[in-house]
Design a protein around this motif. Sequence first.
Motif, PDB file in Angstrom:
ATOM      1  N   PHE A 424       0.860  -1.175   0.000  1.00 38.12           N
ATOM      2  CA  PHE A 424       0.000   0.000   0.000  1.00 38.12           C
ATOM      3  C   PHE A 424       0.899   1.228   0.000  1.00 38.12           C
ATOM      4  N   GLU A 425       0.388   2.330  -0.461  1.00 39.26           N
ATOM      5  CA  GLU A 425       1.190   3.528  -0.632  1.00 39.26           C
ATOM      6  C   GLU A 425       1.852   3.956   0.676  1.00 39.26           C
ATOM      7  N   GLY A 426       3.149   4.161   0.625  1.00 42.02           N
ATOM      8  CA  GLY A 426       3.883   4.637   1.801  1.00 42.02           C
ATOM      9  C   GLY A 426       4.147   3.587   2.854  1.00 42.02           C
ATOM     10  N   MET A 427       3.874   2.319   2.586  1.00 44.12           N
ATOM     11  CA  MET A 427       4.075   1.239   3.556  1.00 44.12           C
ATOM     12  C   MET A 427       5.531   1.193   4.016  1.00 44.12           C
ATOM     13  N   HIS A 428       5.728   1.090   5.320  1.00 45.96           N
ATOM     14  CA  HIS A 428       7.089   0.948   5.822  1.00 45.96           C
ATOM     15  C   HIS A 428       7.116  -0.039   6.981  1.00 45.96           C
ATOM     16  N   TYR A 429       8.274  -0.642   7.189  1.00 38.76           N
ATOM     17  CA  TYR A 429       8.402  -1.684   8.211  1.00 38.76           C
ATOM     18  C   TYR A 429       9.880  -1.870   8.518  1.00 38.76           C
ATOM     19  N   ARG A 430      10.149  -2.491   9.662  1.00 35.60           N
ATOM     20  CA  ARG A 430      11.526  -2.829  10.012  1.00 35.60           C
ATOM     21  C   ARG A 430      11.939  -4.108   9.301  1.00 35.60           C
ATOM     22  N   ARG A 431      13.205  -4.160   8.941  1.00 35.55           N
ATOM     23  CA  ARG A 431      13.724  -5.310   8.199  1.00 35.55           C
ATOM     24  C   ARG A 431      14.624  -6.206   9.050  1.00 35.55           C
ATOM     25  N   ASP A 432      14.644  -5.959  10.364  1.00 33.20           N
ATOM     26  CA  ASP A 432      15.548  -6.727  11.231  1.00 33.20           C
ATOM     27  C   ASP A 432      14.810  -7.482  12.331  1.00 33.20           C
ATOM     28  N   ILE A 433      13.500  -7.662  12.207  1.00 32.45           N
ATOM     29  CA  ILE A 433      12.751  -8.393  13.236  1.00 32.45           C
ATOM     30  C   ILE A 433      13.150  -9.865  13.220  1.00 32.45           C
ATOM     31  N   GLY A 434      13.625 -10.361  14.352  1.00 30.49           N
ATOM     32  CA  GLY A 434      14.018 -11.767  14.426  1.00 30.49           C
ATOM     33  C   GLY A 434      15.341 -12.080  13.774  1.00 30.49           C
ATOM     34  N   ARG A 435      16.021 -11.058  13.287  1.00 29.89           N
ATOM     35  CA  ARG A 435      17.282 -11.298  12.581  1.00 29.89           C
ATOM     36  C   ARG A 435      18.499 -10.898  13.402  1.00 29.89           C
ATOM     37  N   SER A 436      18.275 -10.368  14.596  1.00 32.59           N
ATOM     38  CA  SER A 436      19.374 -10.095  15.526  1.00 32.59           C
ATOM     39  C   SER A 436      18.873 -10.401  16.911  1.00 32.59           C
ATOM     40  N   SER A 437      19.675 -11.039  17.710  1.00 29.82           N
ATOM     41  CA  SER A 437      19.220 -11.499  19.021  1.00 29.82           C
ATOM     42  C   SER A 437      20.346 -11.384  20.029  1.00 29.82           C
ATOM     43  N   PRO A 438      20.421 -10.276  20.797  1.00 31.45           N
ATOM     44  CA  PRO A 438      21.506 -10.106  21.767  1.00 31.45           C
ATOM     45  C   PRO A 438      21.444 -11.141  22.883  1.00 31.45           C
ATOM     46  N   ALA A 439      22.588 -11.450  23.428  1.00 25.49           N
ATOM     47  CA  ALA A 439      22.678 -12.505  24.424  1.00 25.49           C
ATOM     48  C   ALA A 439      22.120 -12.054  25.768  1.00 25.49           C
ATOM     49  N   ILE A 440      21.508 -12.994  26.471  1.00 26.07           N
ATOM     50  CA  ILE A 440      21.029 -12.775  27.828  1.00 26.07           C
ATOM     51  C   ILE A 440      21.723 -13.793  28.722  1.00 26.07           C
ATOM     52  N   ARG A 441      22.269 -13.285  29.826  1.00 28.17           N
ATOM     53  CA  ARG A 441      22.975 -14.193  30.734  1.00 28.17           C
ATOM     54  C   ARG A 441      22.308 -14.154  32.096  1.00 28.17           C
TER      55      ARG A 441
END
Length: 441
Positions: A424-441
């Motif tokens: 749709f006109e002007g549609m925008h979104y993030r392209r990094d969802i689920g593609r980077s995952s920082p570590a949790i300790r």
Amino acid sequence: MKKGKRVLVVGSGGREHALAWALARSAEVEAVYVAPGNGGTSWPPSPEASDLHPRAPARSVPLRSDDIQALIDFVREQGIDLTVVGPEAPLARGIVDAFRAAGLRIFGPSRAAARIETSKAFAKALMRSCGIPTPDYAVFHDFEKARAYLRARPGPVVVKASGLAGGKGAFVCESSEEAEEALYRLMRERIFGEAGDTVVVEERLYGSELSLLAFSDGRTARPLLPARDHKRLLDGDRGPNTGGMGAYAPVPEVGPDAVDRVVREIMEPVLQALACQGTPFVGVLYAGLMWTERGPFVLEFNARFGDPEAQAILPLLETDLLAALEACVEGRLGDVELRWRPGACVTVVLAAPGYPGPVPEGLPIAGLEEAAAQEGVLIFHAGTRREGDRVLTAGGRVLAVSAIGGNLPEAAARAYAAVERIHFEGMHYRRDIGRSSPAIR
């Protein structure tokens, strides 16, 4: 004569579409109604549910989510067995109290218990009294006093509206100048109205953000899969805060021990404190966490399913959702064990031009059927409406494209392959969802 149970979902967003979809998959459900719903919350009956498709029909109902008396009347007229509240605003208005007073079954916390979300000042004080780790903070009702506090403590802080602001009321500030600007917008310009009359200024923490939601019957907590929401507008967690640009579940680096720790050290003490105050929490308790080198800290509590977390978590739930919700309402959640399908789910939010600010409406959306036909893909509508055979935009967050895969990379690949088919006109979104995952300790 009724053959099964009828359920009403209150709300109009992607979360409510996901709830309706999950409830309609139950063998116990005859029909689902969504008030007011959106362009995707009506569908015909199906002989039986396939792996990802509902069995029971759903229908949008033209009733506002804040018209509590009209909703009560509808529930009585239609013989609704359970009402499920999606958004926070009806909870703040006391919808659960009104339904219970009318002798009607409803899933969600009372107005008093929902203060855990509707007043950040209340939530912070409750956490402090329970010894729950949360960023150091101060609460202000006066602009000049808040500004003096900021000038005496320069450096990174977070400035938050205490009341409800649609997920947009938190300002992460690198400098005292940015913090003063946020304070001015909240307290003087009143960009969120009375929600910013009380402001919380808290220390900025650094670590990995995490959402952990749990069902509660007032005593017992049953955690859902850990999820990660992406609040910032742009890739790499840049730009302004939004209501959420995407999510994924589970979070690979968050194991059972970490979940148990959050339940034991955070969820259960909060539930016990609310019960001791005479306001037991029945519903979904959502903890927004920052996992630091010192462990988990609570950034916020919500009193309902997250959006878009629900769109990433519910597709993985194998336990009958209706059974879990009824167990909460009936005070027997301790008898329920939640089951989950293996793999992961990634949800990408497609936003209208201008979001999170003012957006145009009525833009035609193309490619929905082609996208939904992709393997493992579910399209949850949010800001949409139907006009004949066309689906048009009707809000800031327009669609949530969810995809299930055997692992996180596969789920992300499927989600983005489906996104590429929608326009749709002007549609925008993030392209990094689920593609980077920082570590949790």
